[in-house]
Design a protein around this motif. Structure first.
Motif, PDB file in Angstrom:
ATOM      1  N   ASN A   3      41.225  39.681  30.952  1.00 37.49           N
ATOM      2  CA  ASN A   3      40.877  40.363  32.199  1.00 37.49           C
ATOM      3  C   ASN A   3      40.844  41.880  32.028  1.00 37.49           C
ATOM      4  OD1 ASN A   3      40.403  38.244  33.949  1.00 37.49           O
ATOM      5  ND2 ASN A   3      42.542  38.042  34.564  1.00 37.49           N
ATOM      6  N   SER A   4      41.761  42.401  31.215  1.00 36.07           N
ATOM      7  CA  SER A   4      41.800  43.855  31.013  1.00 36.07           C
ATOM      8  C   SER A   4      40.536  44.351  30.331  1.00 36.07           C
ATOM      9  CB  SER A   4      43.022  44.238  30.178  1.00 36.07           C
ATOM     10  OG  SER A   4      43.010  43.576  28.920  1.00 36.07           O
ATOM     11  N   GLU A   5      40.009  43.584  29.375  1.00 41.23           N
ATOM     12  CA  GLU A   5      38.778  43.967  28.684  1.00 41.23           C
ATOM     13  C   GLU A   5      37.577  43.880  29.622  1.00 41.23           C
ATOM     14  OE1 GLU A   5      39.294  42.566  24.146  1.00 41.23           O
ATOM     15  OE2 GLU A   5      39.584  40.962  25.622  1.00 41.23           O
ATOM     16  N   ILE A   6      37.547  42.836  30.436  1.00 42.58           N
ATOM     17  CA  ILE A   6      36.458  42.682  31.405  1.00 42.58           C
ATOM     18  C   ILE A   6      36.495  43.825  32.415  1.00 42.58           C
ATOM     19  CG2 ILE A   6      35.548  41.224  33.255  1.00 42.58           C
ATOM     20  CD1 ILE A   6      36.631  38.809  31.690  1.00 42.58           C
ATOM     21  N   ALA A   7      37.691  44.171  32.888  1.00 39.64           N
ATOM     22  CA  ALA A   7      37.834  45.251  33.864  1.00 39.64           C
ATOM     23  C   ALA A   7      37.321  46.569  33.287  1.00 39.64           C
ATOM     24  CB  ALA A   7      39.300  45.390  34.273  1.00 39.64           C
ATOM     25  N   ALA A   8      37.636  46.833  32.003  1.00 43.70           N
ATOM     26  CA  ALA A   8      37.203  48.078  31.370  1.00 43.70           C
ATOM     27  C   ALA A   8      35.685  48.119  31.234  1.00 43.70           C
ATOM     28  CB  ALA A   8      37.869  48.229  30.010  1.00 43.70           C
ATOM     29  N   ARG A   9      35.081  47.016  30.863  1.00 38.57           N
ATOM     30  CA  ARG A   9      33.630  46.987  30.671  1.00 38.57           C
ATOM     31  C   ARG A   9      32.867  47.077  31.978  1.00 38.57           C
ATOM     32  NH1 ARG A   9      32.453  42.569  25.814  1.00 38.57           N
ATOM     33  NH2 ARG A   9      33.803  43.581  24.244  1.00 38.57           N
ATOM     34  N   CYS A  10      33.413  46.464  33.036  1.00 38.59           N
ATOM     35  CA  CYS A  10      32.705  46.433  34.321  1.00 38.59           C
ATOM     36  C   CYS A  10      33.084  47.588  35.235  1.00 38.59           C
ATOM     37  CB  CYS A  10      32.986  45.112  35.036  1.00 38.59           C
ATOM     38  SG  CYS A  10      32.365  43.658  34.167  1.00 38.59           S
ATOM     39  N   GLY A  11      34.130  48.327  34.873  1.00 40.02           N
ATOM     40  CA  GLY A  11      34.573  49.420  35.727  1.00 40.02           C
ATOM     41  C   GLY A  11      35.189  48.946  37.021  1.00 40.02           C
ATOM     42  N   LEU A  12      35.892  47.813  36.962  1.00 39.98           N
ATOM     43  CA  LEU A  12      36.502  47.218  38.160  1.00 39.98           C
ATOM     44  C   LEU A  12      38.017  47.182  38.016  1.00 39.98           C
ATOM     45  CD1 LEU A  12      34.100  44.152  38.584  1.00 39.98           C
ATOM     46  CD2 LEU A  12      34.069  46.276  39.928  1.00 39.98           C
ATOM     47  N   ALA A  13      38.703  47.073  39.150  1.00 43.30           N
ATOM     48  CA  ALA A  13      40.163  46.957  39.143  1.00 43.30           C
ATOM     49  C   ALA A  13      40.580  45.605  38.570  1.00 43.30           C
ATOM     50  CB  ALA A  13      40.703  47.108  40.557  1.00 43.30           C
ATOM     51  N   ARG A  14      41.748  45.580  37.905  1.00 44.40           N
ATOM     52  CA  ARG A  14      42.235  44.337  37.334  1.00 44.40           C
ATOM     53  C   ARG A  14      42.378  43.248  38.394  1.00 44.40           C
ATOM     54  NH1 ARG A  14      45.577  44.288  32.780  1.00 44.40           N
ATOM     55  NH2 ARG A  14      46.037  42.144  33.403  1.00 44.40           N
ATOM     56  N   SER A  15      42.850  43.620  39.582  1.00 46.14           N
ATOM     57  CA  SER A  15      43.038  42.623  40.642  1.00 46.14           C
ATOM     58  C   SER A  15      41.701  42.005  41.056  1.00 46.14           C
ATOM     59  CB  SER A  15      43.726  43.267  41.847  1.00 46.14           C
ATOM     60  OG  SER A  15      42.967  44.367  42.332  1.00 46.14           O
ATOM     61  N   THR A  16      40.670  42.825  41.124  1.00 40.70           N
ATOM     62  CA  THR A  16      39.334  42.321  41.470  1.00 40.70           C
ATOM     63  C   THR A  16      38.828  41.376  40.395  1.00 40.70           C
ATOM     64  OG1 THR A  16      38.798  44.339  42.700  1.00 40.70           O
ATOM     65  CG2 THR A  16      36.946  42.973  41.977  1.00 40.70           C
ATOM     66  N   VAL A  17      39.000  41.775  39.142  1.00 43.58           N
ATOM     67  CA  VAL A  17      38.545  40.946  38.026  1.00 43.58           C
ATOM     68  C   VAL A  17      39.294  39.617  38.002  1.00 43.58           C
ATOM     69  CG1 VAL A  17      38.491  40.765  35.502  1.00 43.58           C
ATOM     70  CG2 VAL A  17      37.754  42.876  36.626  1.00 43.58           C
ATOM     71  N   SER A  18      40.572  39.636  38.298  1.00 42.22           N
ATOM     72  CA  SER A  18      41.358  38.397  38.306  1.00 42.22           C
ATOM     73  C   SER A  18      40.801  37.402  39.316  1.00 42.22           C
ATOM     74  CB  SER A  18      42.824  38.696  38.630  1.00 42.22           C
ATOM     75  OG  SER A  18      43.418  39.468  37.610  1.00 42.22           O
ATOM     76  N   ARG A  19      40.433  37.890  40.486  1.00 36.87           N
ATOM     77  CA  ARG A  19      39.858  36.999  41.506  1.00 36.87           C
ATOM     78  C   ARG A  19      38.492  36.480  41.066  1.00 36.87           C
ATOM     79  NH1 ARG A  19      41.898  41.120  44.847  1.00 36.87           N
ATOM     80  NH2 ARG A  19      39.813  41.977  45.204  1.00 36.87           N
ATOM     81  N   LEU A  20      37.707  37.356  40.457  1.00 30.13           N
ATOM     82  CA  LEU A  20      36.376  36.945  40.016  1.00 30.13           C
ATOM     83  C   LEU A  20      36.449  35.915  38.899  1.00 30.13           C
ATOM     84  CD1 LEU A  20      34.591  40.438  40.025  1.00 30.13           C
ATOM     85  CD2 LEU A  20      34.146  38.541  41.592  1.00 30.13           C
ATOM     86  N   THR A  21      37.297  36.163  37.900  1.00 32.46           N
ATOM     87  CA  THR A  21      37.393  35.209  36.791  1.00 32.46           C
ATOM     88  C   THR A  21      37.966  33.875  37.262  1.00 32.46           C
ATOM     89  OG1 THR A  21      39.513  36.210  36.139  1.00 32.46           O
ATOM     90  CG2 THR A  21      37.539  36.949  34.972  1.00 32.46           C
ATOM     91  N   TYR A  22      38.899  33.911  38.219  1.00 28.78           N
ATOM     92  CA  TYR A  22      39.442  32.668  38.776  1.00 28.78           C
ATOM     93  C   TYR A  22      38.327  31.857  39.435  1.00 28.78           C
ATOM     94  CZ  TYR A  22      41.999  29.499  41.870  1.00 28.78           C
ATOM     95  OH  TYR A  22      42.458  28.383  42.529  1.00 28.78           O
ATOM     96  N   THR A  23      37.527  32.535  40.258  1.00 25.96           N
ATOM     97  CA  THR A  23      36.435  31.854  40.963  1.00 25.96           C
ATOM     98  C   THR A  23      35.396  31.312  39.991  1.00 25.96           C
ATOM     99  OG1 THR A  23      36.744  33.318  42.873  1.00 25.96           O
ATOM    100  CG2 THR A  23      34.652  32.121  42.729  1.00 25.96           C
ATOM    101  N   LEU A  24      35.004  32.129  39.024  1.00 31.92           N
ATOM    102  CA  LEU A  24      33.991  31.708  38.050  1.00 31.92           C
ATOM    103  C   LEU A  24      34.497  30.553  37.196  1.00 31.92           C
ATOM    104  CD1 LEU A  24      32.689  35.241  37.022  1.00 31.92           C
ATOM    105  CD2 LEU A  24      31.388  33.500  38.268  1.00 31.92           C
ATOM    106  N   THR A  25      35.791  30.518  36.931  1.00 38.04           N
ATOM    107  CA  THR A  25      36.373  29.407  36.182  1.00 38.04           C
ATOM    108  C   THR A  25      36.335  28.126  37.003  1.00 38.04           C
ATOM    109  OG1 THR A  25      37.831  30.897  34.949  1.00 38.04           O
ATOM    110  CG2 THR A  25      38.454  28.569  35.019  1.00 38.04           C
ATOM    111  N   LYS A  26      36.674  28.227  38.277  1.00 38.66           N
ATOM    112  CA  LYS A  26      36.630  27.065  39.161  1.00 38.66           C
ATOM    113  C   LYS A  26      35.224  26.465  39.226  1.00 38.66           C
ATOM    114  CE  LYS A  26      40.776  26.423  40.915  1.00 38.66           C
ATOM    115  NZ  LYS A  26      41.463  25.107  40.780  1.00 38.66           N
ATOM    116  N   LEU A  27      34.199  27.325  39.125  1.00 43.07           N
ATOM    117  CA  LEU A  27      32.809  26.870  39.216  1.00 43.07           C
ATOM    118  C   LEU A  27      32.243  26.453  37.865  1.00 43.07           C
ATOM    119  CD1 LEU A  27      31.442  29.594  41.669  1.00 43.07           C
ATOM    120  CD2 LEU A  27      31.986  27.209  42.206  1.00 43.07           C
ATOM    121  N   GLY A  28      33.003  26.654  36.797  1.00 47.77           N
ATOM    122  CA  GLY A  28      32.555  26.246  35.475  1.00 47.77           C
ATOM    123  C   GLY A  28      31.765  27.279  34.708  1.00 47.77           C
ATOM    124  N   TYR A  29      31.617  28.480  35.281  1.00 49.78           N
ATOM    125  CA  TYR A  29      30.849  29.526  34.592  1.00 49.78           C
ATOM    126  C   TYR A  29      31.697  30.268  33.563  1.00 49.78           C
ATOM    127  CZ  TYR A  29      27.255  28.635  38.039  1.00 49.78           C
ATOM    128  OH  TYR A  29      26.308  28.020  38.818  1.00 49.78           O
TER     129      TYR A  29
END
Length: 270
Positions: A46-72
């Motif tokens: 999540n920390s690497e994704i946050a750095a690349r996307c310029g997003l907060a870690r908390s935001t990235v955590s929610r996004l990766t959780y959702t994308l994982t639930k959907l299989g992406y």
């Protein structure tokens, strides 16, 4: 042997106009997360994704959780990192399968690659970059390390400059504005190179990039409109300069490349 080239995604690409009330920011952020993965990477934290996307870690955590639930995305338990999931791979395969122009273009692309002893690619726009959707290679001692899915600069590559020459004026101006907003310092040189390419396209029917994208690579490109509601596509031909004379590209390869692109004009229908 493959020439080791790399062209990371353009940094700071605009995600979308904030003033556009139809623009869904959360959706754009989720897509940015998926797009930040690079070729040959197993997983990202999540920390690497946050750095690349310029997003907060908390935001990235929610996004990766959702994308994982959907299989992406797929969560790797022992490392806590994420890798691309099968749902995304299936989606990409479906999208490529729908581009029948790839199958139509491939024989002509291979013939040109064999003639030029170079790489010939078919590309589409991917925001401020170009994405290869097909690639053919001739028999060469040194080949470009590019394949289907590779992403290269739009502003500096022949493939990207050909796209800019073919798209409508409104789209071109929007792209140019985005280039400037991403990097004000580099903008004057980018603008001059693009304007020169647009004039060259009007005069010769193709554009060149001799050392602009990569110092050791020479390439030319032509755009065409496949029809069927698809945007312009571009075909390029290039190789390391050490094995491919730029004069040969312009004098011998260019007419064949132009004929190939013309043969693909409107192949998908009105």
């Amino acid at each position: 042997m493959a020439a080791q080239l790399s062209d990371p995604p353009e940094r700071g690409e605009p995600a979308g106009p904030k003033e556009d009330r139809h623009f869904v920011t959360s959706l754009a952020r989720g897509l940015d997360v998926l797009a930040c993965f690079k070729r040959n990477e197993d997983a990202l934290a999540n920390s690497e994704i946050a750095a690349r996307c310029g997003l907060a870690r908390s935001t990235v955590s929610r996004l990766t959780y959702t994308l994982t639930k959907l299989g992406y995305l797929h969560h790797v338990p022992h490392s806590g990192a994420y890798r691309l999931g099968t749902a995304l791979l299936a989606l990409g395969a479906t999208a490529l399968a729908g581009l029948d122009v790839r199958q139509i273009a491939r024989p002509g692309m291979q013939d040109l690659a064999d003639f030029a002893r170079a790489s010939v690619g078919l590309g589409v726009r991917d925001r401020l970059s170009m994405r290869y959707i097909e690639c053919c290679r001739g028999e060469v001692a040194i080949a470009l390390n590019i394949d289907t899915g590779s992403r290269i600069s739009m502003a500096r590559s022949a493939m990207g400059r050909a796209y800019l020459a073919a798209c409508d004026a409104a789209e071109r101006q929007g792209i140019m504005d985005d280039f400037r907003s991403v990097d004000e310092v580099a903008w004057p040189d980018l603008r001059d190179g693009i304007e020169q390419a647009l004039e060259e396209y009007r005069m010769t029917g193709c554009v060149r990039s001799f050392g602009d994208w990569q110092p050791t690579v020479s390439a030319i490109a032509v755009a065409f409109r496949p029809g069927g509601g698809l945007p312009p596509m571009t075909i390029n031909c290039g190789a390391p300069t050490v094995i491919l004379d730029p004069a040969f590209l312009l004098e011998d390869v260019r007419p064949r490349l132009i004929r190939l692109a013309a043969s693909l004009e409107g192949v998908m229908g009105p």
